[in-house]
Scaffold this active site. Structure first.
Site, PDB file in Angstrom:
ATOM      1  N   ALA A 197      -5.442  -3.397  -0.473  1.00 22.54           N
ATOM      2  CA  ALA A 197      -5.009  -3.485  -2.009  1.00 22.54           C
ATOM      3  C   ALA A 197      -3.918  -3.459  -2.571  1.00 22.54           C
ATOM      4  O   ALA A 197      -4.187  -3.701  -3.780  1.00 22.54           O
ATOM      5  CB  ALA A 197      -4.579  -1.349  -2.415  1.00 22.54           C
ATOM      6  N   GLY A 203      -4.746  -1.360   7.073  1.00 25.70           N
ATOM      7  CA  GLY A 203      -5.149  -2.716   6.564  1.00 25.70           C
ATOM      8  C   GLY A 203      -5.653  -1.646   5.390  1.00 25.70           C
ATOM      9  O   GLY A 203      -5.198  -2.742   4.468  1.00 25.70           O
ATOM     10  N   ASP A 204      -6.192  -0.800   5.001  1.00 28.30           N
ATOM     11  CA  ASP A 204      -6.111  -0.210   3.489  1.00 28.30           C
ATOM     12  C   ASP A 204      -4.969  -0.679   2.545  1.00 28.30           C
ATOM     13  O   ASP A 204      -5.264  -1.120   1.337  1.00 28.30           O
ATOM     14  CB  ASP A 204      -6.247   0.979   3.137  1.00 28.30           C
ATOM     15  N   THR A 205      -3.463  -0.393   2.969  1.00 22.83           N
ATOM     16  CA  THR A 205      -2.862  -1.387   2.328  1.00 22.83           C
ATOM     17  C   THR A 205      -2.471  -3.172   2.169  1.00 22.83           C
ATOM     18  O   THR A 205      -2.556  -3.201   0.960  1.00 22.83           O
ATOM     19  CB  THR A 205      -1.060  -0.203   3.101  1.00 22.83           C
ATOM     20  N   ALA A 231      -3.815   3.738   8.123  1.00 25.88           N
ATOM     21  CA  ALA A 231      -3.332   3.366   6.919  1.00 25.88           C
ATOM     22  C   ALA A 231      -3.803   1.394   6.424  1.00 25.88           C
ATOM     23  O   ALA A 231      -2.998   1.212   5.178  1.00 25.88           O
ATOM     24  CB  ALA A 231      -2.503   3.969   5.956  1.00 25.88           C
TER      25      ALA A 231
END
Length: 108
Positions: free
Chosen positions: A63, A58-60, A56
């Site tokens: 975002a 990279g997504d964090t 998670a």
């Protein structure tokens, strides 16, 4: 790319071609670079947790960076905030999230 300088120069050129768009280059455990053609770049050293990667992270980064930029933070500050959030996530097991409370504690 042969060197660090080659990578950053390519990012600056791409930024220029895209109308001075901001680019974020992720480097796994090495941190992130935010690059704009006109303003140069900023390096955000990733804070290491018990592990160096997370599904998670990279997504964090994406975002938190998007929310911070949307709220008007400068790119360098938004990048540091996003990187701090990713540092929290990589300290957890498996895919996870970060709360505002965790982010506040880490930044305090």
């Amino acid at each position: 790319m042969e060197s660090e300088d080659d990578l950053l120069e390519a990012a600056r050129r791409l930024s220029e071609l895209c109308g001075d768009a901001a680019l974020l280059i992720t480097r796994r455990s090495g941190g992130d670079d935010a690059v704009r053609q006109q303003t140069g770049g900023s390096r955000f050293q990733r804070r290491r947790g018990p592990c160096t990667t997370s599904p998670a992270a990279g997504d964090t980064v994406v975002a938190v960076l998007a929310v911070a930029l949307g709220r008007g933070l400068p790119l360098a500050d938004a990048g540091r905030l996003a990187n701090t959030a990713a540092g929290i996530v990589v300290g957890k097991v498996g895919t996870s999230t970060v709360t505002l409370e965790e982010l506040g504690e880490r930044l305090a």
